[in-house]
Design an enzyme around this catalytic site. Structure first.
Site, PDB file in Angstrom:
ATOM      1  CB  THR A 126      -0.910   0.016   1.256  1.00  9.27           C
ATOM      2  OG1 THR A 126      -1.408   1.352   1.446  1.00  9.27           O
ATOM      3  CG2 THR A 126      -0.168  -0.393   2.520  1.00  9.27           C
ATOM      4  CD  GLU A 128      -1.870   5.149   5.283  1.00  5.56           C
ATOM      5  OE1 GLU A 128      -2.422   6.212   4.907  1.00  5.56           O
ATOM      6  OE2 GLU A 128      -1.266   5.057   6.359  1.00  5.56           O
ATOM      7  CE1 TYR A 150      -3.896  -1.618   6.004  1.00  2.70           C
ATOM      8  CE2 TYR A 150      -2.914   0.417   5.189  1.00  2.70           C
ATOM      9  CZ  TYR A 150      -3.535  -0.797   4.952  1.00  2.70           C
ATOM     10  OH  TYR A 150      -3.793  -1.190   3.659  1.00  2.70           O
ATOM     11  CE  LYS A 154      -2.092  -4.284   4.075  1.00  4.62           C
ATOM     12  NZ  LYS A 154      -2.397  -5.346   3.106  1.00  4.62           N
TER      13      LYS A 154
END
Ligand code: NAP
Ligand code: G4F
Length: 323
Positions: A126, A128, A150, A154
């Protein structure tokens, strides 16, 4: 003989579109399904494919169930889409997020290594992970700086995928996907929260829409376009990592403006900024560079943000009218 794919997170937004895409290509699709007390198959039903997916019960937090799933499906391709995917919740459930989004990837890779090492593996990484961005436009060489539990989890999932590729010669690829949305998006994510509210306000069922940081910028694409990029990665001779994005970034504020204009309303009359929706640490801006995906995979986004938002508002108007 048709190819076999195992999709974790098959009941999620991307899982549903990917399953539809793979079935369209003649794949036999196995979906890892985590046991829940409520129905989670509504997206597959909405796409009319629920009966065509072969479900295997399992959970990313249960390594034994992943081993059984790999043994049972004997997949040619594995798409690991399962995750606690809501950034906001990751501050409330950091250990769960780390277990599922981080260690869960290692558990699945271990199952692949032991029981189906010739399977091709896709990891749902991701944007992110870029978090506090280290370059104005992010690509495969941009350093990571995650800003949420998160993003941190990830990042582990991403690097363990790279590591298993380099350590055990697995065909393991990681797609660094920027935000992608659709009418099947979960209601907690900002685009769907907005499209749902626009429909309710237009139909007189809601008055205001409370949002957090509307100055945040995201590179938003359509999920239906992005699942094709996942598949293309696994069709390459060599496994690799790819950024998948549109190359356009927009504020939450402007996305709201577009959505309210779809029904002839002004967002300023309805949107209220509420600090309750601010995050402990924010990712202020994301803007991807999909040049490598374009060059190597021949992938391009086909849906503009305006088309995407119109599609989402239309679907929510339809849903709210049916209620
Ligand atoms: P989503 O709609 O939230 O779907 C997540 C899926 O994971 C659901 O099927 C969910 O099952 C399943 N799941 C959650 N915890 C699990 C567990 N412990 N074991 C097994 N399954 C579990 O997410 P999405 O938007 O489709 O995203 C798919 C993947 O791409 C995720 O890994 C996400 O982090 C990543 N990603 C998404 C975006 C994006 O913009 N959409 C961008 C980059 C990366 P239930 O239905 O039972 O909850
Ligand atoms: O829609 P969001 O919750 O998505 P976010 O945090 O960017 O994460 C999504 O994209 C990631 C890829 O970059 C995925 F990995 C992840 O799984 C997920 O799919 O929030 C987008 C932006 C944020 O800056 C947030 O602070 O919108 C801002 N925002 C402002 N008000 C809001 C709200 N977000 C939500 N969810 N709800 C609000 O009321």
């Amino acid at each position: 003989m048709s190819k076999k794919a195992l999709v974790t997170g098959v009941t999620g937004q991307d899982g549903a579109y990917l399953a539809q895409f793979l079935l369209g290509k003649g794949y036999e699709v196995f979906g890892l399904h985590a046991r829940r007390s409520t129905d989670t198959k509504w997206r597959l039903r909405e796409l009319g494919i629920c009966d065509r997916v072969r479900f295997i019960e399992g959970d990313l937090a249960d390594a034994a169930s992943l081993q059984r799933a790999v043994i049972k499906a004997e997949p040619d391709e594995i798409y690991n889409l399962a995750a606690q995917s809501f950034v906001g919740s990751s501050w409330d459930q950091p250990l769960l997020t780390g277990t599922v989004d981080g260690l869960g990837v290692a558990a699945l890779l271990e199952a692949v290594r032991q029981f189906k090492p010739d399977a091709r593996f896709y990891q749902a990484s991701t944007s992110e992970m870029f978090g506090l961005i280290q370059a104005a436009q992010q690509d495969e060489n941009t350093p990571f700086y995650p800003r949420s539990p998160y993003g941190v989890a990830k990042l582990y999932g991403h690097w363990i995928t790279v590591n298993y590729r380099e350590s055990f010669a697995l065909h393991a690829s990681s797609g660094i996907l920027f935000n992608h949305e659709s009418p099947l998006r979960g209601i907690e994510f900002v685009t769907r929260k907005v499209s749902d509210a626009v429909a309710r306000i237009k139909l007189g069922k809601q008055k205001e829409l409370r949002l957090g940081n509307i100055d945040a910028k995201r590179d938003w694409g359509f999920a239906g376009d992005y699942v094709e990029a996942m598949w293309l990665m696994l069709q390459q001779d060599k496994a690799d990592d790819y950024v998948v994005a549109t190359g356009v970034t927009t504020t939450v504020r402007d996305m709201c403006k577009i959505a309210f204009e779809c029904v002839g309303l002004n967002y300023q009359d309805h949107v209220v900024v509420d600090p309750a929706f601010f995050r402990p640490a924010e990712v202020d801006v994301l803007l991807g560079n999909p040049a490598k995906a374009s060059l190597v995979l021949g992938w391009r986004p086909r849906t503009s943000l305006v088309q995407l938002v119109e599609m989402m508002v239309e679907a929510d108007l339809h849903r709210v009218r049916r209620e």
